[in-house]
Design a protein around this motif. Structure first.
Motif, PDB file in Angstrom:
ATOM      1  N   TYR A  29      10.444  -8.687  -9.648  1.00  0.00           N
ATOM      2  CA  TYR A  29       9.227  -8.067  -9.970  1.00  0.00           C
ATOM      3  C   TYR A  29       9.665  -7.111  -8.876  1.00  0.00           C
ATOM      4  O   TYR A  29       8.909  -6.367  -8.717  1.00  0.00           O
ATOM      5  CB  TYR A  29       8.155  -8.203 -10.427  1.00  0.00           C
ATOM      6  N   LEU A  30       9.815  -7.323  -8.048  1.00  0.00           N
ATOM      7  CA  LEU A  30      10.192  -6.707  -6.385  1.00  0.00           C
ATOM      8  C   LEU A  30      11.355  -6.244  -6.532  1.00  0.00           C
ATOM      9  O   LEU A  30      11.703  -5.004  -5.628  1.00  0.00           O
ATOM     10  CB  LEU A  30       9.677  -7.761  -4.904  1.00  0.00           C
ATOM     11  N   SER A  31      11.740  -5.732  -7.223  1.00  0.00           N
ATOM     12  CA  SER A  31      12.709  -5.307  -7.382  1.00  0.00           C
ATOM     13  C   SER A  31      13.135  -4.026  -7.478  1.00  0.00           C
ATOM     14  O   SER A  31      13.387  -3.083  -6.543  1.00  0.00           O
ATOM     15  CB  SER A  31      14.216  -5.264  -8.521  1.00  0.00           C
ATOM     16  N   ALA A  32      11.718  -3.484  -8.045  1.00  0.00           N
ATOM     17  CA  ALA A  32      11.215  -1.624  -7.493  1.00  0.00           C
ATOM     18  C   ALA A  32      11.385  -1.436  -6.197  1.00  0.00           C
ATOM     19  O   ALA A  32      11.247  -0.173  -6.463  1.00  0.00           O
ATOM     20  CB  ALA A  32       9.994  -1.372  -8.440  1.00  0.00           C
ATOM     21  N   ALA A  85      -4.643  -7.536  -0.865  1.00  0.00           N
ATOM     22  CA  ALA A  85      -4.550  -6.360  -1.279  1.00  0.00           C
ATOM     23  C   ALA A  85      -4.619  -4.942  -0.044  1.00  0.00           C
ATOM     24  O   ALA A  85      -4.108  -3.988  -0.637  1.00  0.00           O
ATOM     25  CB  ALA A  85      -6.044  -6.622  -1.891  1.00  0.00           C
ATOM     26  N   ALA A  86      -4.502  -5.118   1.188  1.00  0.00           N
ATOM     27  CA  ALA A  86      -5.117  -3.949   1.925  1.00  0.00           C
ATOM     28  C   ALA A  86      -3.526  -3.356   1.988  1.00  0.00           C
ATOM     29  O   ALA A  86      -3.178  -2.604   1.873  1.00  0.00           O
ATOM     30  CB  ALA A  86      -5.510  -4.503   3.437  1.00  0.00           C
ATOM     31  N   GLN A  87      -2.351  -4.331   2.164  1.00  0.00           N
ATOM     32  CA  GLN A  87      -1.090  -4.565   2.604  1.00  0.00           C
ATOM     33  C   GLN A  87      -0.585  -4.359   1.249  1.00  0.00           C
ATOM     34  O   GLN A  87       0.285  -2.524   1.442  1.00  0.00           O
ATOM     35  CB  GLN A  87      -0.098  -5.647   2.314  1.00  0.00           C
ATOM     36  N   SER A  88      -0.717  -4.548   0.008  1.00  0.00           N
ATOM     37  CA  SER A  88      -0.609  -3.422  -1.130  1.00  0.00           C
ATOM     38  C   SER A  88      -0.945  -2.261  -0.876  1.00  0.00           C
ATOM     39  O   SER A  88       0.236  -1.245  -1.324  1.00  0.00           O
ATOM     40  CB  SER A  88      -1.224  -4.026  -2.720  1.00  0.00           C
ATOM     41  N   ALA A  89      -2.094  -1.869  -0.640  1.00  0.00           N
ATOM     42  CA  ALA A  89      -2.642  -0.482  -0.983  1.00  0.00           C
ATOM     43  C   ALA A  89      -1.978   1.006   0.141  1.00  0.00           C
ATOM     44  O   ALA A  89      -1.121   1.880   0.111  1.00  0.00           O
ATOM     45  CB  ALA A  89      -4.037  -0.813  -0.457  1.00  0.00           C
ATOM     46  N   VAL A  90      -1.392   0.212   0.813  1.00  0.00           N
ATOM     47  CA  VAL A  90      -0.952   0.941   2.661  1.00  0.00           C
ATOM     48  C   VAL A  90       0.149   1.121   1.955  1.00  0.00           C
ATOM     49  O   VAL A  90       0.880   2.420   2.097  1.00  0.00           O
ATOM     50  CB  VAL A  90      -0.977   0.206   3.550  1.00  0.00           C
ATOM     51  N   VAL A 101       3.216  -2.406  -8.245  1.00  0.00           N
ATOM     52  CA  VAL A 101       3.763  -3.620  -8.788  1.00  0.00           C
ATOM     53  C   VAL A 101       3.283  -4.861  -8.005  1.00  0.00           C
ATOM     54  O   VAL A 101       2.487  -5.409  -8.369  1.00  0.00           O
ATOM     55  CB  VAL A 101       5.591  -4.099  -9.241  1.00  0.00           C
ATOM     56  N   LEU A 102       2.948  -4.610  -6.507  1.00  0.00           N
ATOM     57  CA  LEU A 102       2.500  -5.585  -5.321  1.00  0.00           C
ATOM     58  C   LEU A 102       0.561  -6.126  -6.338  1.00  0.00           C
ATOM     59  O   LEU A 102       0.293  -6.856  -5.714  1.00  0.00           O
ATOM     60  CB  LEU A 102       2.469  -5.271  -4.636  1.00  0.00           C
ATOM     61  N   PHE A 103       0.480  -4.767  -6.473  1.00  0.00           N
ATOM     62  CA  PHE A 103      -1.032  -5.010  -7.243  1.00  0.00           C
ATOM     63  C   PHE A 103      -1.131  -6.562  -7.679  1.00  0.00           C
ATOM     64  O   PHE A 103      -2.369  -7.476  -8.211  1.00  0.00           O
ATOM     65  CB  PHE A 103      -1.706  -3.914  -7.622  1.00  0.00           C
ATOM     66  N   VAL A 104      -0.016  -7.030  -8.918  1.00  0.00           N
ATOM     67  CA  VAL A 104       0.063  -7.422  -9.771  1.00  0.00           C
ATOM     68  C   VAL A 104       0.235  -9.030  -9.733  1.00  0.00           C
ATOM     69  O   VAL A 104      -0.673  -9.883  -9.474  1.00  0.00           O
ATOM     70  CB  VAL A 104       1.846  -7.513 -10.946  1.00  0.00           C
TER      71      VAL A 104
END
Length: 380
Positions: A29-32, A85-90, A101-104
């Motif tokens: 799913y990290l393909s995006a 979560a912080a990494q995903s938001a940044v 998609v990182l939040f998933v």
């Protein structure tokens, strides 16, 4: 076991490889985000920073999942999830909607690493953070519909899997405890039975031995009587012990069915067994006789027949002499019984006759068939 479940720490190198493989599948799913780095029109510096950020996210995610089950405190897990979560938001706010998609992964990690009492709050929190960041990004609402449901469903699914694995582990531990308690109870029963059988007899033998010793000089006839009593008591004690040992060694039909199934499978024989064991009203002596018949029949199948298929049937039948329990073992082998084919069957017939049953052992067109019958009482 070669695999390891969610919420369990891998113990062997093989388990680590299997868990890594499963985690690697979900990384598809990290393909995006990867496609956005390669074809999103970012500058070389942004691409490098984005790749470093993605690598840090995946590394932290792997560390969290692999360390699950090592006794970490909930506070440490919550801190790790906050970092994810912080990494995903940044990354999403700086690089675009493709990184939502990182939040998933944050939501799924919450379900896999936290107990349900905490995960029921962290999963909606991660989903709410996903919603807030998506609404802040241009075109983010279009991605929100396809990511919010997987985040909620995946997170709560992981809580169910975690609880299922925990319940399975507890059941295995409970089963081991029950087996240990049963073994302890059996040892206590054996100790009580031996005390009841031998305590009185040995005390009587000791007393009469002392009496005989005092009578020997002046009353040899009375001493001889005491010695005769000692012999009688000793013989009776020996009979009691033999009967007790016979009861302990008496085979049970259900246990023999399980053991013979293992033996036939190990010998490469395709076997079919009855689904239930109708033992209502069957005396212990009759059940023991059928168990010996099953053991003898399967031994002949494995050692002498060369069969590839064996069918075991256990049914109740009504005959003119009353209800009987019938055991039938039929194979497609040669029907041979070794160098002395009559010995085992002869002893088996005598054992069944003692229990009031009968034995039939005949060759068939395609193999050998053994039928043992014992009388039974009315089914309760």
């Amino acid at each position: 076991m070669s695999s390891v479940g969610i919420g369990q720490r891998p113990q062997t190198r093989r388990q680590k490889a299997v868990k890594l493989l499963w985690m690697g599948i979900w990384l598809a799913y990290l393909s995006a985000p990867i496609s956005d780095l390669l074809h999103g029109g970012h500058s070389p510096g942004v691409r490098v920073l984005g790749a470093i950020g993605l690598l840090a996210f995946v590394s932290w995610y792997f560390a969290l999942i692999f360390r699950t089950g090592r006794g970490e405190t909930n506070a440490l897990v919550l801190g790790s999830l906050a970092v994810l979560a912080a990494q995903s938001a940044v990354l999403a706010l700086t690089l675009g909607r493709e990184w939502l998609v990182l939040f998933v992964y944050v939501s799924i990690s919450s379900g896999a690493a936290l107990p349900f009492r905490l995960a029921r709050w962290t999963i909606p929190a991660a989903s709410a953070l996903l919603t807030g960041v998506a609404l802040m990004l241009p075109g983010g609402h279009a991605y929100l519909a396809g990511l919010l449901f997987p985040a909620l469903l995946g997170g709560f699914s992981m809580t169910g899997v975690r609880q299922l694995i925990r319940t399975t582990v507890e059941l295995r531990q409970a089963r081991a405890t029950v087996a240990q308690l049963a073994a302890n109870e059996e040892r206590l029963r054996l100790a009580r039975d031996l005390h009841d059988l031998l305590g009185h007899s040995l005390s009587l033998i000791t007393l009469k031995s002392e009496l005989a010793g005092r009578m020997l000089p002046g009353q040899p006839e009375k001493a001889a009587q005491q010695v005769a009593d000692i012999e009688r008591v000793s013989r009776q004690a020996l009979v009691d012990v033999r009967e007790a040992v016979t009861g302990y060694r008496r085979p049970r039909l259900a246990a023999e069915l399980a053991g013979t199934q293992v033996a036939l499978t190990a010998a490469g024989v395709t076997a079919r067994f009855p689904e239930d064991v109708p033992l209502d009203g069957v005396p212990e002596e009759s059940e023991s006789a059928l168990a010996w018949a099953l053991r003898e029949a399967v031994t002949n199948v494995v050692r002498h027949s060369g069969a590839s298929r064996c069918v075991v049937e256990l049914v109740r039948r009504q005959t003119l002499d009353g209800p009987v329990l019938e055991l039938c073992v039929e194979d497609n082998g040669s029907g041979g019984a070794g160098e002395a084919p009559g010995n085992g069957l002869t002893g088996l017939a005598e054992r069944l006759e003692k229990a009031g049953g009968t034995l039939e052992a005949t060759g068939t067109k395609h193999g050998f068939r053994l039928v043992a019958r014992v009388p039974v009482g009315s089914a309760s």
